[in-house]
Design a protein around this motif. Structure first.
Motif, PDB file in Angstrom:
ATOM      1  N   ILE A  73      -4.237  -7.687   2.055  1.00 28.73           N
ATOM      2  CA  ILE A  73      -3.120  -6.865   1.587  1.00 28.73           C
ATOM      3  C   ILE A  73      -3.499  -6.157   0.295  1.00 28.73           C
ATOM      4  CG2 ILE A  73      -0.770  -6.977   0.644  1.00 28.73           C
ATOM      5  CD1 ILE A  73      -0.183  -9.159   2.736  1.00 28.73           C
ATOM      6  N   HIS A  74      -4.164  -6.889  -0.609  1.00 29.53           N
ATOM      7  CA  HIS A  74      -4.599  -6.278  -1.873  1.00 29.53           C
ATOM      8  C   HIS A  74      -5.540  -5.107  -1.607  1.00 29.53           C
ATOM      9  CE1 HIS A  74      -7.036  -5.795  -5.538  1.00 29.53           C
ATOM     10  NE2 HIS A  74      -5.925  -6.143  -6.166  1.00 29.53           N
ATOM     11  N   ALA A  75      -6.496  -5.305  -0.708  1.00 24.13           N
ATOM     12  CA  ALA A  75      -7.453  -4.243  -0.401  1.00 24.13           C
ATOM     13  C   ALA A  75      -6.758  -3.040   0.228  1.00 24.13           C
ATOM     14  CB  ALA A  75      -8.537  -4.778   0.539  1.00 24.13           C
ATOM     15  N   ALA A  76      -5.783  -3.294   1.102  1.00 19.66           N
ATOM     16  CA  ALA A  76      -5.072  -2.197   1.756  1.00 19.66           C
ATOM     17  C   ALA A  76      -4.253  -1.403   0.738  1.00 19.66           C
ATOM     18  CB  ALA A  76      -4.174  -2.747   2.857  1.00 19.66           C
ATOM     19  N   ILE A  77      -3.638  -2.093  -0.218  1.00 21.48           N
ATOM     20  CA  ILE A  77      -2.865  -1.411  -1.255  1.00 21.48           C
ATOM     21  C   ILE A  77      -3.779  -0.529  -2.097  1.00 21.48           C
ATOM     22  CG2 ILE A  77      -1.551  -1.746  -3.389  1.00 21.48           C
ATOM     23  CD1 ILE A  77      -0.282  -4.226  -2.072  1.00 21.48           C
ATOM     24  N   GLU A  78      -4.908  -1.060  -2.503  1.00 18.06           N
ATOM     25  CA  GLU A  78      -5.825  -0.282  -3.337  1.00 18.06           C
ATOM     26  C   GLU A  78      -6.356   0.941  -2.593  1.00 18.06           C
ATOM     27  OE1 GLU A  78      -6.472  -0.606  -6.628  1.00 18.06           O
ATOM     28  OE2 GLU A  78      -4.790  -1.992  -6.422  1.00 18.06           O
ATOM     29  N   ALA A  79      -6.638   0.784  -1.303  1.00 16.41           N
ATOM     30  CA  ALA A  79      -7.143   1.914  -0.514  1.00 16.41           C
ATOM     31  C   ALA A  79      -6.083   3.005  -0.349  1.00 16.41           C
ATOM     32  CB  ALA A  79      -7.613   1.421   0.855  1.00 16.41           C
ATOM     33  N   PHE A  80      -4.825   2.593  -0.245  1.00 20.27           N
ATOM     34  CA  PHE A  80      -3.724   3.551  -0.064  1.00 20.27           C
ATOM     35  C   PHE A  80      -3.371   4.240  -1.379  1.00 20.27           C
ATOM     36  CE2 PHE A  80       0.953   4.370   0.405  1.00 20.27           C
ATOM     37  CZ  PHE A  80       0.883   5.260   1.472  1.00 20.27           C
ATOM     38  N   ALA A  81      -3.560   3.550  -2.492  1.00 14.56           N
ATOM     39  CA  ALA A  81      -3.270   4.065  -3.839  1.00 14.56           C
ATOM     40  C   ALA A  81      -1.827   4.554  -3.968  1.00 14.56           C
ATOM     41  CB  ALA A  81      -4.238   5.195  -4.196  1.00 14.56           C
ATOM     42  N   PRO A  82      -0.863   3.646  -3.802  1.00  8.66           N
ATOM     43  CA  PRO A  82       0.544   4.059  -3.854  1.00  8.66           C
ATOM     44  C   PRO A  82       1.009   4.331  -5.286  1.00  8.66           C
ATOM     45  CG  PRO A  82       0.410   1.694  -3.679  1.00  8.66           C
ATOM     46  CD  PRO A  82      -1.003   2.202  -3.582  1.00  8.66           C
ATOM     47  N   ASP A  83       2.083   5.107  -5.385  1.00 10.30           N
ATOM     48  CA  ASP A  83       2.749   5.267  -6.679  1.00 10.30           C
ATOM     49  C   ASP A  83       3.516   4.006  -7.042  1.00 10.30           C
ATOM     50  OD1 ASP A  83       2.150   8.142  -7.061  1.00 10.30           O
ATOM     51  OD2 ASP A  83       3.403   8.376  -5.281  1.00 10.30           O
ATOM     52  N   ILE A  84       4.037   3.303  -6.022  1.00  9.20           N
ATOM     53  CA  ILE A  84       4.886   2.133  -6.236  1.00  9.20           C
ATOM     54  C   ILE A  84       4.648   1.133  -5.117  1.00  9.20           C
ATOM     55  CG2 ILE A  84       6.849   3.110  -4.957  1.00  9.20           C
ATOM     56  CD1 ILE A  84       7.301   1.123  -8.192  1.00  9.20           C
ATOM     57  N   VAL A  85       4.669  -0.153  -5.460  1.00 12.92           N
ATOM     58  CA  VAL A  85       4.636  -1.236  -4.470  1.00 12.92           C
ATOM     59  C   VAL A  85       6.032  -1.839  -4.421  1.00 12.92           C
ATOM     60  CG1 VAL A  85       3.654  -3.474  -3.857  1.00 12.92           C
ATOM     61  CG2 VAL A  85       2.204  -1.718  -4.921  1.00 12.92           C
ATOM     62  N   HIS A  86       6.596  -1.935  -3.219  1.00 13.27           N
ATOM     63  CA  HIS A  86       7.935  -2.483  -3.041  1.00 13.27           C
ATOM     64  C   HIS A  86       7.815  -3.777  -2.241  1.00 13.27           C
ATOM     65  CE1 HIS A  86      12.431  -1.667  -1.910  1.00 13.27           C
ATOM     66  NE2 HIS A  86      12.222  -2.898  -2.341  1.00 13.27           N
ATOM     67  N   ASP A  87       8.040  -4.892  -2.925  1.00 12.99           N
ATOM     68  CA  ASP A  87       7.885  -6.215  -2.310  1.00 12.99           C
ATOM     69  C   ASP A  87       9.208  -6.708  -1.749  1.00 12.99           C
ATOM     70  OD1 ASP A  87       6.692  -8.719  -1.621  1.00 12.99           O
ATOM     71  OD2 ASP A  87       7.600  -9.574  -3.420  1.00 12.99           O
ATOM     72  N   HIS A  88       9.200  -7.144  -0.492  1.00 13.90           N
ATOM     73  CA  HIS A  88      10.371  -7.744   0.165  1.00 13.90           C
ATOM     74  C   HIS A  88      10.101  -9.197   0.552  1.00 13.90           C
ATOM     75  CE1 HIS A  88      12.591  -3.889   0.855  1.00 13.90           C
ATOM     76  NE2 HIS A  88      11.379  -3.393   0.850  1.00 13.90           N
TER      77      HIS A  88
END
Length: 333
Positions: A73-88
């Motif tokens: 999940i960490h790697a996918a977030i970094e590859a996507f480079a989002p403006d915001i992470v929304h955790d549910h």
């Protein structure tokens, strides 16, 4: 904005390769919330990375990740480079070393694991978590997902987990007093509770199991009323159960189906205008049941109220405003 949406990855059924998707195949409260919020965010022009729901339907603007482990999940977030992470996921699936701006919607009872930049579903839930200033954003509903039906059939509906804290017995007692059948739809993980319910209300309760798709939405739309008689005891995590957000209220209302609810948790905040609130522990007589049913708002009024209060466009705008606060460096608890 680019939004990474993190939800808890849950297995679906007995097949170890299957996961509960967004939207869910059947029962899945958080998954329905995320699906509806995504509807609004996509229409606002956002790009979304969905994490924790492999196999979800592909749609324009959404990247569905196969990642379920924290490192993936960490790697996918970094590859996507989002403006915001929304955790549910109450931080269960959120990598602890994510450095991007993050907000967390709390879907449970009690104090969330991650309290910084939390978002709550109701004032009751926020108070129970010990916060006084964090944003409260209600659960969204997309009316296009729910058929509207003005003419109702003569049955009451309980939709959700078949457990003591969800008030299924209380719903059955109300239905019996009203002289109406109660359709119960949802997963029954506590077999003894279900067996006792069916034994005690043999001529009232019809249990149809976990339902999804058109079967689910038709059940909601056709019901005379939906019963959400949540109880402050018997919750899955022990302690007092405070109903946090109640997706089923907005879903029913969007279908034109009024709600009969208890006064537990969020319900007194959201049900007025789309139904009636009853005190927990009230012994319902035939006269009480008839008065409650006669007092319910019309299908059209209920639908209009739901769309005005909780429509996916409205809720998406509220979330975008909170995202921008977090991206600008604001921190709250």
């Amino acid at each position: 904005m680019k939004v990474a949406m993190v939800i808890p990855p849950y297995r679906y059924g007995a097949d170890p390769s299957q996961w509960i998707t967004v939207p869910p195949q059947g029962y899945g409260g958080i998954q329905w919330v995320v699906a509806t919020l995504m509807d609004g965010l996509l229409e606002a022009g956002c790009q979304i990375l969905l994490l924790g729901a492999p196999g979800s339907p592909v749609q324009a603007g959404v990247t569905v990740s196969a990642a379920v482990e924290t490192a993936e999940i960490h790697a996918a977030i970094e590859a996507f480079a989002p403006d915001i992470v929304h955790d549910h996921s109450n931080a269960a699936a959120l990598p602890p070393d994510v450095l991007r701006p993050t907000v967390s919607t709390h879907h449970l009872n009690g104090v969330p694991e991650r309290q910084i930049n939390g978002i709550y579903l109701s004032c009751a839930q926020r108070t129970a978590a010990g916060s006084v200033s964090a944003p409260v954003i209600r659960l969204p509903v997309n009316p296009s997902r729910y058929p509207f039906q003005e003419a109702k059939d003569d049955y009451l509906l309980f939709l959700g987990r078949v457990s003591a804290h969800k008030g299924v017995r209380e719903a059955a007692a109300f239905a019996r007093a009203a002289g109406l059948p109660l359709t119960v739809a949802g997963p029954a993980w506590e077999k003894d509770y279900l067996d006792a319910l069916l034994a005690d209300f043999p001529h009232t309760v019809r249990y149809v199991g976990e339902v999804g798709g058109g079967t689910r939405t038709r059940l909601i739309a056709r019901a005379r009323a939906q019963l959400v008689l949540s109880q402050p005891w018997g919750g899955p995590f022990g302690g007092r159960w405070i109903e946090p957000g109640a997706t089923v209220v907005s879903e029913a209302a969007a279908s034109g189906t009024p709600v009969i609810a208890s006064d537990n948790g969020c319900l007194p905040e959201i049900v007025p205008g789309v139904g009636t609130v009853l005190p927990v522990g009230q012994n319902i007589t035939l006269g009480d049941a008839k008065r409650v049913l006669a007092s319910l708002p019309t299908a059209q009024a209920v639908r209009e109220t739901a769309v005005d209060r909780w429509g996916h466009h409205t809720i998406a705008r509220q979330y975008l405003a909170v995202y921008k606060r977090a991206v600008s460096g604001k921190v709250w608890t």
